[in-house]
Design a protein around this motif. Structure first.
Motif, PDB file in Angstrom:
ATOM      1  N   MET A   1       0.837  -1.193   0.000  1.00  0.00           N
ATOM      2  CA  MET A   1       0.000   0.000   0.000  1.00  0.00           C
ATOM      3  C   MET A   1       0.882   1.256   0.000  1.00  0.00           C
ATOM      4  SD  MET A   1      -2.977   1.079   2.705  1.00  0.00           S
ATOM      5  CE  MET A   1      -1.806   1.102   4.039  1.00  0.00           C
ATOM      6  N   ARG A   2       0.506   2.197  -0.853  1.00  0.00           N
ATOM      7  CA  ARG A   2       1.277   3.433  -0.906  1.00  0.00           C
ATOM      8  C   ARG A   2       0.935   4.283   0.320  1.00  0.00           C
ATOM      9  NH1 ARG A   2       4.532   5.191  -4.669  1.00  0.00           N
ATOM     10  NH2 ARG A   2       5.005   7.408  -4.629  1.00  0.00           N
ATOM     11  N   GLU A   3       1.961   4.679   1.071  1.00  0.00           N
ATOM     12  CA  GLU A   3       1.701   5.469   2.274  1.00  0.00           C
ATOM     13  C   GLU A   3       2.848   6.440   2.541  1.00  0.00           C
ATOM     14  OE1 GLU A   3       1.079   2.354   5.177  1.00  0.00           O
ATOM     15  OE2 GLU A   3       3.192   1.836   5.224  1.00  0.00           O
ATOM     16  N   ARG A   4       2.613   7.313   3.532  1.00  0.00           N
ATOM     17  CA  ARG A   4       3.627   8.297   3.913  1.00  0.00           C
ATOM     18  C   ARG A   4       4.118   8.003   5.323  1.00  0.00           C
ATOM     19  NH1 ARG A   4       1.251  14.118   1.712  1.00  0.00           N
ATOM     20  NH2 ARG A   4       1.618  13.633  -0.491  1.00  0.00           N
ATOM     21  N   THR A   5       5.387   8.311   5.558  1.00  0.00           N
ATOM     22  CA  THR A   5       5.881   8.210   6.919  1.00  0.00           C
ATOM     23  C   THR A   5       6.814   9.375   7.228  1.00  0.00           C
ATOM     24  OG1 THR A   5       6.748   6.693   8.620  1.00  0.00           O
ATOM     25  CG2 THR A   5       7.903   6.708   6.483  1.00  0.00           C
ATOM     26  N   PHE A   6       7.125   9.498   8.521  1.00  0.00           N
ATOM     27  CA  PHE A   6       7.978  10.591   8.982  1.00  0.00           C
ATOM     28  C   PHE A   6       9.315  10.044   9.455  1.00  0.00           C
ATOM     29  CE2 PHE A   6       9.620  13.001  12.621  1.00  0.00           C
ATOM     30  CZ  PHE A   6       9.847  14.221  12.005  1.00  0.00           C
ATOM     31  N   ILE A   7      10.386  10.669   9.007  1.00  0.00           N
ATOM     32  CA  ILE A   7      11.718  10.323   9.517  1.00  0.00           C
ATOM     33  C   ILE A   7      12.426  11.610   9.960  1.00  0.00           C
ATOM     34  CG2 ILE A   7      11.974   8.188   8.159  1.00  0.00           C
ATOM     35  CD1 ILE A   7      13.695   9.692   6.180  1.00  0.00           C
ATOM     36  N   MET A   8      13.373  11.465  10.877  1.00  0.00           N
ATOM     37  CA  MET A   8      14.102  12.635  11.386  1.00  0.00           C
ATOM     38  C   MET A   8      15.585  12.274  11.511  1.00  0.00           C
ATOM     39  SD  MET A   8      13.457  14.679  14.950  1.00  0.00           S
ATOM     40  CE  MET A   8      13.777  13.273  16.016  1.00  0.00           C
ATOM     41  N   ILE A   9      16.411  13.007  10.794  1.00  0.00           N
ATOM     42  CA  ILE A   9      17.859  12.797  10.899  1.00  0.00           C
ATOM     43  C   ILE A   9      18.329  13.550  12.143  1.00  0.00           C
ATOM     44  CG2 ILE A   9      20.092  13.058   9.752  1.00  0.00           C
ATOM     45  CD1 ILE A   9      18.638  12.911   7.061  1.00  0.00           C
ATOM     46  N   LYS A  10      18.962  12.830  13.058  1.00  0.00           N
ATOM     47  CA  LYS A  10      19.255  13.371  14.390  1.00  0.00           C
ATOM     48  C   LYS A  10      20.524  14.244  14.393  1.00  0.00           C
ATOM     49  CE  LYS A  10      16.785   9.786  16.886  1.00  0.00           C
ATOM     50  NZ  LYS A  10      16.808   8.861  18.027  1.00  0.00           N
ATOM     51  N   TYR A  65      18.948  16.336  24.171  1.00  0.00           N
ATOM     52  CA  TYR A  65      19.827  15.995  23.038  1.00  0.00           C
ATOM     53  C   TYR A  65      19.186  16.392  21.700  1.00  0.00           C
ATOM     54  CZ  TYR A  65      21.179  12.826  19.295  1.00  0.00           C
ATOM     55  OH  TYR A  65      21.501  12.313  18.076  1.00  0.00           O
ATOM     56  N   ILE A  66      17.906  16.077  21.528  1.00  0.00           N
ATOM     57  CA  ILE A  66      17.224  16.360  20.260  1.00  0.00           C
ATOM     58  C   ILE A  66      17.129  17.870  19.995  1.00  0.00           C
ATOM     59  CG2 ILE A  66      14.865  16.295  19.239  1.00  0.00           C
ATOM     60  CD1 ILE A  66      16.552  13.797  18.613  1.00  0.00           C
ATOM     61  N   CYS A  67      17.046  18.661  21.094  1.00  0.00           N
ATOM     62  CA  CYS A  67      16.961  20.129  20.948  1.00  0.00           C
ATOM     63  C   CYS A  67      18.329  20.781  20.864  1.00  0.00           C
ATOM     64  CB  CYS A  67      16.280  20.744  22.165  1.00  0.00           C
ATOM     65  SG  CYS A  67      14.636  20.203  22.423  1.00  0.00           S
ATOM     66  N   SER A  68      19.407  20.023  21.025  1.00  0.00           N
ATOM     67  CA  SER A  68      20.737  20.625  21.176  1.00  0.00           C
ATOM     68  C   SER A  68      21.295  21.212  19.890  1.00  0.00           C
ATOM     69  CB  SER A  68      21.718  19.579  21.729  1.00  0.00           C
ATOM     70  OG  SER A  68      21.906  18.538  20.771  1.00  0.00           O
ATOM     71  N   ALA A  69      20.827  20.761  18.751  1.00  0.00           N
ATOM     72  CA  ALA A  69      21.354  21.201  17.457  1.00  0.00           C
ATOM     73  C   ALA A  69      20.314  20.839  16.390  1.00  0.00           C
ATOM     74  CB  ALA A  69      22.686  20.501  17.182  1.00  0.00           C
ATOM     75  N   PRO A  70      20.450  21.404  15.175  1.00  0.00           N
ATOM     76  CA  PRO A  70      19.425  21.145  14.156  1.00  0.00           C
ATOM     77  C   PRO A  70      19.278  19.670  13.777  1.00  0.00           C
ATOM     78  CG  PRO A  70      20.786  23.005  13.521  1.00  0.00           C
ATOM     79  CD  PRO A  70      21.456  22.381  14.719  1.00  0.00           C
ATOM     80  N   VAL A  71      18.036  19.314  13.445  1.00  0.00           N
ATOM     81  CA  VAL A  71      17.720  17.989  12.905  1.00  0.00           C
ATOM     82  C   VAL A  71      17.137  18.216  11.506  1.00  0.00           C
ATOM     83  CG1 VAL A  71      17.264  16.912  15.146  1.00  0.00           C
ATOM     84  CG2 VAL A  71      15.392  18.046  13.928  1.00  0.00           C
ATOM     85  N   VAL A  72      16.984  17.140  10.724  1.00  0.00           N
ATOM     86  CA  VAL A  72      16.315  17.255   9.427  1.00  0.00           C
ATOM     87  C   VAL A  72      15.014  16.460   9.495  1.00  0.00           C
ATOM     88  CG1 VAL A  72      16.480  16.948   6.922  1.00  0.00           C
ATOM     89  CG2 VAL A  72      18.530  17.510   8.240  1.00  0.00           C
ATOM     90  N   LEU A  73      13.912  17.158   9.288  1.00  0.00           N
ATOM     91  CA  LEU A  73      12.570  16.568   9.346  1.00  0.00           C
ATOM     92  C   LEU A  73      12.149  16.226   7.921  1.00  0.00           C
ATOM     93  CD1 LEU A  73      11.190  19.519  11.493  1.00  0.00           C
ATOM     94  CD2 LEU A  73      11.948  17.309  12.394  1.00  0.00           C
ATOM     95  N   ILE A  74      11.716  14.984   7.714  1.00  0.00           N
ATOM     96  CA  ILE A  74      11.426  14.545   6.338  1.00  0.00           C
ATOM     97  C   ILE A  74      10.148  13.700   6.299  1.00  0.00           C
ATOM     98  CG2 ILE A  74      12.338  13.300   4.307  1.00  0.00           C
ATOM     99  CD1 ILE A  74      15.140  13.542   5.565  1.00  0.00           C
ATOM    100  N   VAL A  75       9.332  13.933   5.285  1.00  0.00           N
ATOM    101  CA  VAL A  75       8.196  13.043   4.997  1.00  0.00           C
ATOM    102  C   VAL A  75       8.517  12.338   3.690  1.00  0.00           C
ATOM    103  CG1 VAL A  75       5.723  12.874   4.483  1.00  0.00           C
ATOM    104  CG2 VAL A  75       6.546  14.551   6.152  1.00  0.00           C
ATOM    105  N   ILE A  76       8.454  11.002   3.721  1.00  0.00           N
ATOM    106  CA  ILE A  76       8.685  10.233   2.499  1.00  0.00           C
ATOM    107  C   ILE A  76       7.414   9.464   2.147  1.00  0.00           C
ATOM    108  CG2 ILE A  76      11.199  10.002   2.766  1.00  0.00           C
ATOM    109  CD1 ILE A  76      10.654   7.137   3.831  1.00  0.00           C
ATOM    110  N   GLU A  77       7.328   9.097   0.882  1.00  0.00           N
ATOM    111  CA  GLU A  77       6.135   8.388   0.408  1.00  0.00           C
ATOM    112  C   GLU A  77       6.554   7.231  -0.470  1.00  0.00           C
ATOM    113  OE1 GLU A  77       2.527  10.660  -1.102  1.00  0.00           O
ATOM    114  OE2 GLU A  77       3.283   9.785  -2.953  1.00  0.00           O
ATOM    115  N   GLY A  78       5.850   6.110  -0.330  1.00  0.00           N
ATOM    116  CA  GLY A  78       6.138   4.959  -1.180  1.00  0.00           C
ATOM    117  C   GLY A  78       5.387   3.733  -0.707  1.00  0.00           C
TER     118      GLY A  78
END
Ligand code: CMP
Length: 137
Positions: A1-10, A65-78
């Motif tokens: 099933m085609r769906e979206r999810t959230f990932i975060m590069i720490k 730790y998560i607030c200590s420096a920038p992260v990359v927020l990403i939504v991917i689909e597939g």
């Protein structure tokens, strides 16, 4: 099933210059990037992101730790994005993660484990809504 999810590069992956290689793993697997933003998370957002862990002994450390420096927020689909992303990411503890997974290759320890990926359809929906409300229907 085609769906979206959230990932975060720490934070440590951003600092160590691994953004490109991590995103490439998802693109090579056939996922499309729907939205992406670099951000230094506020405490409120980090706490909302990790609400389910509130009260656990690692919660405070995790949020600071998560607030200590920038992260990359990403939504991917597939195809089957939620479960497939979890497989590409690997087990929480990089030492236990299968070789070839992102956490095995880029993680340092259980906290600095390179990347986060939503672990269920409910969490994917909540996390997409938290970081990219404009995508929520
Ligand atoms: P993540 O997938 O982002 O979800 C919760 C995070 O808590 C997890 O990855 C780890 O980075 C962090 N964490 C720190 N200590 C622990 C622990 N003992 N067990 C599970 N997660 C932990």
């Amino acid at each position: 099933m085609r769906e979206r999810t959230f990932i975060m590069i720490k934070p440590e992956s951003v600092e160590r210059g691994h953004i490109g290689e991590i995103i490439t793993r998802f693109e090579h697997r056939g996922f499309r990037i729907v939205a992406m933003r670099m951000e230094k998370l506020s405490r409120e957002k980090a706490e909302a992101q990790y609400e389910e862990h509130r009260g656990k002994d690692f919660f405070e450390n995790l949020v600071s730790y998560i607030c200590s420096a920038p992260v990359v927020l990403i939504v991917i689909e597939g195809e089957d994005a939620i479960s497939t992303a979890r497989k590409i990411v690997g087990e929480t503890d990089p030492k236990k993660a299968e070789p070839g997974t992102i956490r095995a290759d880029f993680g340092i320890d259980i906290q600095r484990n390179a990347i986060h990926a939503a672990d269920s359809p409910e969490k994917a929906k909540l996390e997409i809504k938290l970081h990219f409300p404009e995508l929520s229907t």
